[in-house]
Design a protein around this motif. Structure first.
Motif, PDB file in Angstrom:
ATOM      1  N   ALA A 244       0.846  -1.195   0.000  1.00 48.28           N
ATOM      2  CA  ALA A 244       0.000   0.000   0.000  1.00 48.28           C
ATOM      3  C   ALA A 244       0.881   1.244   0.000  1.00 48.28           C
ATOM      4  CB  ALA A 244      -0.918   0.000   1.215  1.00 48.28           C
ATOM      5  N   GLU A 245       0.587   2.160  -0.918  1.00 54.17           N
ATOM      6  CA  GLU A 245       1.235   3.474  -0.930  1.00 54.17           C
ATOM      7  C   GLU A 245       0.225   4.479  -0.374  1.00 54.17           C
ATOM      8  OE1 GLU A 245       3.922   4.688  -4.175  1.00 54.17           O
ATOM      9  OE2 GLU A 245       3.154   2.921  -5.228  1.00 54.17           O
ATOM     10  N   THR A 246       0.410   4.821   0.883  1.00 51.46           N
ATOM     11  CA  THR A 246      -0.560   5.674   1.562  1.00 51.46           C
ATOM     12  C   THR A 246      -0.687   7.027   0.869  1.00 51.46           C
ATOM     13  OG1 THR A 246      -0.112   4.579   3.667  1.00 51.46           O
ATOM     14  CG2 THR A 246      -1.127   6.745   3.763  1.00 51.46           C
ATOM     15  N   GLY A 247       0.441   7.680   0.583  1.00 48.45           N
ATOM     16  CA  GLY A 247       0.382   8.991  -0.053  1.00 48.45           C
ATOM     17  C   GLY A 247      -0.139   8.943  -1.471  1.00 48.45           C
ATOM     18  N   GLY A 248       0.116   7.852  -2.182  1.00 51.76           N
ATOM     19  CA  GLY A 248      -0.337   7.731  -3.565  1.00 51.76           C
ATOM     20  C   GLY A 248      -1.742   7.235  -3.718  1.00 51.76           C
ATOM     21  N   MET A 249      -2.420   6.867  -2.616  1.00 49.86           N
ATOM     22  CA  MET A 249      -3.796   6.349  -2.643  1.00 49.86           C
ATOM     23  C   MET A 249      -3.933   5.189  -3.630  1.00 49.86           C
ATOM     24  SD  MET A 249      -6.265   9.690  -2.206  1.00 49.86           S
ATOM     25  CE  MET A 249      -5.855  10.399  -3.791  1.00 49.86           C
ATOM     26  N   ARG A 250      -2.964   4.291  -3.586  1.00 43.39           N
ATOM     27  CA  ARG A 250      -2.985   3.163  -4.510  1.00 43.39           C
ATOM     28  C   ARG A 250      -2.299   1.958  -3.896  1.00 43.39           C
ATOM     29  NH1 ARG A 250       1.495   4.784  -9.202  1.00 43.39           N
ATOM     30  NH2 ARG A 250       3.349   4.636  -7.875  1.00 43.39           N
ATOM     31  N   LEU A 251      -2.468   0.797  -4.546  1.00 41.89           N
ATOM     32  CA  LEU A 251      -1.795  -0.438  -4.193  1.00 41.89           C
ATOM     33  C   LEU A 251      -0.888  -0.820  -5.352  1.00 41.89           C
ATOM     34  CD1 LEU A 251      -4.787  -2.509  -2.737  1.00 41.89           C
ATOM     35  CD2 LEU A 251      -3.342  -0.852  -1.557  1.00 41.89           C
ATOM     36  N   THR A 252       0.347  -1.216  -5.029  1.00 42.96           N
ATOM     37  CA  THR A 252       1.329  -1.595  -6.037  1.00 42.96           C
ATOM     38  C   THR A 252       1.641  -3.077  -5.909  1.00 42.96           C
ATOM     39  OG1 THR A 252       2.299   0.623  -6.038  1.00 42.96           O
ATOM     40  CG2 THR A 252       3.653  -1.157  -6.921  1.00 42.96           C
ATOM     41  N   LYS A 253       1.714  -3.742  -7.039  1.00 44.10           N
ATOM     42  CA  LYS A 253       1.968  -5.187  -7.094  1.00 44.10           C
ATOM     43  C   LYS A 253       3.408  -5.439  -7.518  1.00 44.10           C
ATOM     44  CE  LYS A 253       0.446  -9.203  -9.844  1.00 44.10           C
ATOM     45  NZ  LYS A 253      -0.542  -9.654 -10.853  1.00 44.10           N
ATOM     46  N   TYR A 254       4.134  -6.244  -6.709  1.00 42.12           N
ATOM     47  CA  TYR A 254       5.498  -6.645  -7.049  1.00 42.12           C
ATOM     48  C   TYR A 254       5.498  -8.149  -7.290  1.00 42.12           C
ATOM     49  CZ  TYR A 254      10.556  -7.317  -6.817  1.00 42.12           C
ATOM     50  OH  TYR A 254      11.860  -7.656  -7.098  1.00 42.12           O
ATOM     51  N   ILE A 255       5.934  -8.578  -8.482  1.00 43.70           N
ATOM     52  CA  ILE A 255       5.883  -9.981  -8.880  1.00 43.70           C
ATOM     53  C   ILE A 255       7.113 -10.704  -8.355  1.00 43.70           C
ATOM     54  CG2 ILE A 255       5.708 -11.556 -10.852  1.00 43.70           C
ATOM     55  CD1 ILE A 255       4.448  -9.233 -12.408  1.00 43.70           C
ATOM     56  N   LEU A 256       6.893 -11.820  -7.681  1.00 45.16           N
ATOM     57  CA  LEU A 256       7.975 -12.568  -7.039  1.00 45.16           C
ATOM     58  C   LEU A 256       8.458 -13.748  -7.867  1.00 45.16           C
ATOM     59  CD1 LEU A 256       6.528 -12.626  -3.402  1.00 45.16           C
ATOM     60  CD2 LEU A 256       8.321 -11.128  -4.276  1.00 45.16           C
ATOM     61  N   THR A 257       7.569 -14.402  -8.601  1.00 44.77           N
ATOM     62  CA  THR A 257       7.937 -15.584  -9.372  1.00 44.77           C
ATOM     63  C   THR A 257       7.425 -15.454 -10.795  1.00 44.77           C
ATOM     64  OG1 THR A 257       5.931 -16.780  -8.710  1.00 44.77           O
ATOM     65  CG2 THR A 257       7.892 -17.063  -7.324  1.00 44.77           C
ATOM     66  N   GLY A 258       7.911 -16.334 -11.666  1.00 45.25           N
ATOM     67  CA  GLY A 258       7.455 -16.348 -13.050  1.00 45.25           C
ATOM     68  C   GLY A 258       8.339 -15.529 -13.969  1.00 45.25           C
ATOM     69  N   PRO A 259       7.955 -15.426 -15.218  1.00 48.35           N
ATOM     70  CA  PRO A 259       8.782 -14.702 -16.197  1.00 48.35           C
ATOM     71  C   PRO A 259       8.888 -13.205 -15.918  1.00 48.35           C
ATOM     72  CG  PRO A 259       6.670 -15.343 -17.150  1.00 48.35           C
ATOM     73  CD  PRO A 259       6.772 -16.038 -15.837  1.00 48.35           C
ATOM     74  N   LYS A 260       7.912 -12.634 -15.178  1.00 46.35           N
ATOM     75  CA  LYS A 260       7.944 -11.208 -14.866  1.00 46.35           C
ATOM     76  C   LYS A 260       8.475 -10.929 -13.467  1.00 46.35           C
ATOM     77  CE  LYS A 260       4.137  -9.828 -17.917  1.00 46.35           C
ATOM     78  NZ  LYS A 260       2.836  -9.113 -17.989  1.00 46.35           N
ATOM     79  N   ALA A 261       9.151 -11.886 -12.873  1.00 43.42           N
ATOM     80  CA  ALA A 261       9.678 -11.716 -11.519  1.00 43.42           C
ATOM     81  C   ALA A 261      10.593 -10.498 -11.460  1.00 43.42           C
ATOM     82  CB  ALA A 261      10.423 -12.971 -11.088  1.00 43.42           C
ATOM     83  N   GLY A 262      10.408  -9.698 -10.401  1.00 41.86           N
ATOM     84  CA  GLY A 262      11.207  -8.490 -10.238  1.00 41.86           C
ATOM     85  C   GLY A 262      10.566  -7.247 -10.811  1.00 41.86           C
ATOM     86  N   GLN A 263       9.437  -7.392 -11.503  1.00 42.91           N
ATOM     87  CA  GLN A 263       8.747  -6.240 -12.078  1.00 42.91           C
ATOM     88  C   GLN A 263       7.591  -5.821 -11.173  1.00 42.91           C
ATOM     89  OE1 GLN A 263       7.621  -6.870 -16.168  1.00 42.91           O
ATOM     90  NE2 GLN A 263       9.531  -7.940 -16.666  1.00 42.91           N
ATOM     91  N   SER A 264       7.190  -4.580 -11.313  1.00 45.86           N
ATOM     92  CA  SER A 264       6.080  -4.051 -10.513  1.00 45.86           C
ATOM     93  C   SER A 264       5.074  -3.375 -11.427  1.00 45.86           C
ATOM     94  CB  SER A 264       6.588  -3.054  -9.463  1.00 45.86           C
ATOM     95  OG  SER A 264       7.178  -1.929 -10.093  1.00 45.86           O
TER      96      SER A 264
END
Length: 575
Positions: A244-264
């Motif tokens: 959760a980004e409190t100041g940005g009023m949003r939720l950010t997803k960080y990928i842990l596994t798979g071909p997109k691992a390390g991307q947000s």
């Protein structure tokens, strides 16, 4: 002309003062990143899944006056764990409070927060009977719940990596532990401590998401420059984590596994308020909004995001406003200056300007807002955490002197009632619930003129058979009844086909009832191998009982029959 000249002079004076404040080098506060513009998505309209309701109104207050600031809530073995102002962690069992651990130094007042300690995020360890705690001032800790020993994992003095600049953490906030024992935690700001929370609304984002390696005792940075990184939620498969980004009023997803691992990527944006702690479950995430926002009440975090010069001016002005009180307190420590500085910087001053609405948002694992809960009566406000426990939603807050709870919306849903063979009889009669006989064959008689027919059946202690026939037997009805115990059954003569009631003993026999008519005979055969209940054949009305029958093996209701009566002339006519 005099008024215009006076106004012009004042504007010129303000502009000179404004330029001095923003251009004079070395003035506090100092930040990690330079002031530059950035964009925050506006809050969504309150419609659809965000339609206002009143579910949070009339909240029940527990332990009122006994606790202060239950920020984060977790449960195990029917015991709720939470951290309080003063650096203490407690567990709640019914109405009983038990001490678990204490962080920081002994202190007397809550405004001495930097000395007392302030535990924020908590999570149960998956590698032992431990509690992982993030104290805003004293770092990341591991508490053994058996021996109550504490172990420091990450120190606030330790320099931690960033994507571009390494620096210590200033606000240790939220914690999440994976099934393999990996610890994810957030640093909300590397510029200001929690007691100067208001300043984070003016500075550029400096929050970070870390993954702590136990074997190497190292924290790896996953995301940087988050706008006040806060709550964490691991997905059910632990293939990504949501922050959760409190100041940005949003939720950010960080990928842990798979071909997109390390991307947000952005998971949800435009929330109608600032998010705090996240509570995940199998279906989605509870997202509380301690301070709400809409088109009429913008968030203080996003109000000047695109105007870095104004943010710099406001941050320096607020610092200069506090500076005399800080200096006096350093020379002559006193409660008044300490309370004033704490009130201005900690965020309690912002809550005075918060809208009346209290909101909790429900998000699924695809990033869709699927529901929301609202309240307007201020029975609970500043919600920072939602714990779903025993058909209730327990609501934590860093500002409240109580723990609130409301009924869970899941518990309010009525279960589907499944009933076999529900039939509603005529006016004044009860519904019949029972099993239909296995074999029933009935031939409908033809309507013809006949005298009034009356049938009465009386059951005695011993099995008897009673037959009553009218004077002119145009229609003859025979009723056979066998019962082990005394009962009385009365059939009302409402139709030409008189009801036949059969009750059998543990050793049933085959009962055959034959009806003779002057025009067409009527034969009813009922065979019951081993019935255990009383079977009554009654007239089915046009409107069935308001109950859904969803049993695939249930018997089908009989066909509707037209209701017939005998008029004064003795004819059978339809009603």
């Amino acid at each position: 002309m005099g008024l215009l000249n006076a106004l012009r002079v004042r504007i010129m004076n303000f502009m000179i003062f404004f330029l001095i404040i923003i251009l004079l080098p070395g003035l506090p506060p100092r930040t990690t990143f330079p002031y530059k513009d950035f964009t925050v998505s506006p809050p969504k309209e309150l419609k659809g899944a965000l339609e206002p309701n009143f579910h949070l109104e009339g909240a029940e207050r527990l332990l009122e006056g006994r606790i202060y600031g239950p920020e984060h809530l977790i449960v195990r073995n029917n015991e709720i764990y939470t951290g309080l102002h003063g650096g203490e962690i407690i567990k709640l069992t019914a109405n009983h409070v038990t001490h678990v651990a204490k962080f920081g130094q002994p202190c007397a007042e809550t405004y001495e927060e930097a000395r007392c300690g302030r535990p924020l995020g908590m999570a149960f360890d998956t590698q032992g009977n431990n509690l992982i705690v993030a104290d805003a001032y004293y770092g990341l800790w591991q508490v053994d719940l058996t021996s109550h020993k504490k172990q420091l994992l990450v120190s606030p003095r330790q320099e931690l990596p960033g994507k571009s600049i390494a620096r210590p953490a200033k606000i240790f906030n939220s914690v999440a532990v994976s099934k393999q024992g990996d610890i994810y935690w957030t640093d909300s700001s590397s510029d200001f401590p929690l007691q100067d929370l208001v300043f984070t609304a003016f500075a550029n984002p400096s929050g970070r998401l870390f993954k702590y390696n136990r074997a190497k005792n190292v924290s790896e940075v996953l995301l940087d420059e988050l706008f006040f990184a806060n709550g964490l939620a691991l997905s059910p498969n632990e293939d990504f984590i949501v922050v959760a980004e409190t100041g940005g009023m949003r939720l950010t997803k960080y990928i842990l596994t798979g071909p997109k691992a390390g991307q947000s990527e952005v998971f949800v944006e435009g929330l109608p308020g600032v998010p705090d702690n996240l509570t995940p479950d199998a279906d989605g995430i509870w997202v509380p909004l301690p301070s709400t926002a809409d088109s009429e009440n913008p968030s203080a975090f996003s109000l000047f995001s695109r105007f870095p010069t104004i943010r710099l001016f406001l941050a320096r002005m607020l610092t200069l406003f506090e500076l005399p009180f800080r200096y006096i307190n350093s020379v002559y420590p006193n409660k008044f200056c300490q309370r004033f500085v704490h009130f201005i910087g900690h965020g309690e001053s912002i809550m005075l300007l918060a809208p009346k609405r209290t909101t909790v948002v429900r998000v699924d694992w695809n990033g869709n807002i699927v529901g929301s809960l609202h309240g307007f009566d201020k029975s609970v406000a500043g919600i920072s955490h939602v714990l779903e426990f025993q058909d209730y939603l327990y609501l934590g807050s860093p500002f409240n002197h109580y723990l609130a709870r409301v009924k869970s919306p899941k518990a309010s849903k009525q279960p589907t009632v499944k009933v076999r063979n529900v039939r509603v009889e005529g006016e004044g009669l009860e519904a019949s619930v029972g099993a239909s006989p296995k074999t029933t064959t009935t031939a409908k008689p033809k309507a013809q003129a006949a005298p009034k027919t009356t049938t009465t059946t009386t059951t005695t202690k011993k099995p008897t058979t009673t037959t009553t026939t009218t004077k002119k037997p145009t229609t003859t009805t025979t009723t056979t009844t066998t019962t082990p115990k005394p009962k009385t059954t009365t059939a009302k003569p409402a139709t030409t086909t008189t009801p036949t009631t059969t009750t059998t003993t543990p050793k049933p026999a085959t009962t055959t009832t034959t009806k003779k008519s002057t025009t067409a005979p009527t034969t009813t055969t009922t065979t019951t191998p081993k019935p255990a209940t009383t079977t009554t054949k009654r007239t089915v009305p046009s409107k069935p009982a308001p109950v859904e029958e969803e049993i695939p093996v249930d018997t089908k209701p009989p066909q509707k029959e037209k209701l017939k009566v005998i008029n004064k002339q003795g004819d059978h006519v339809e009603l």
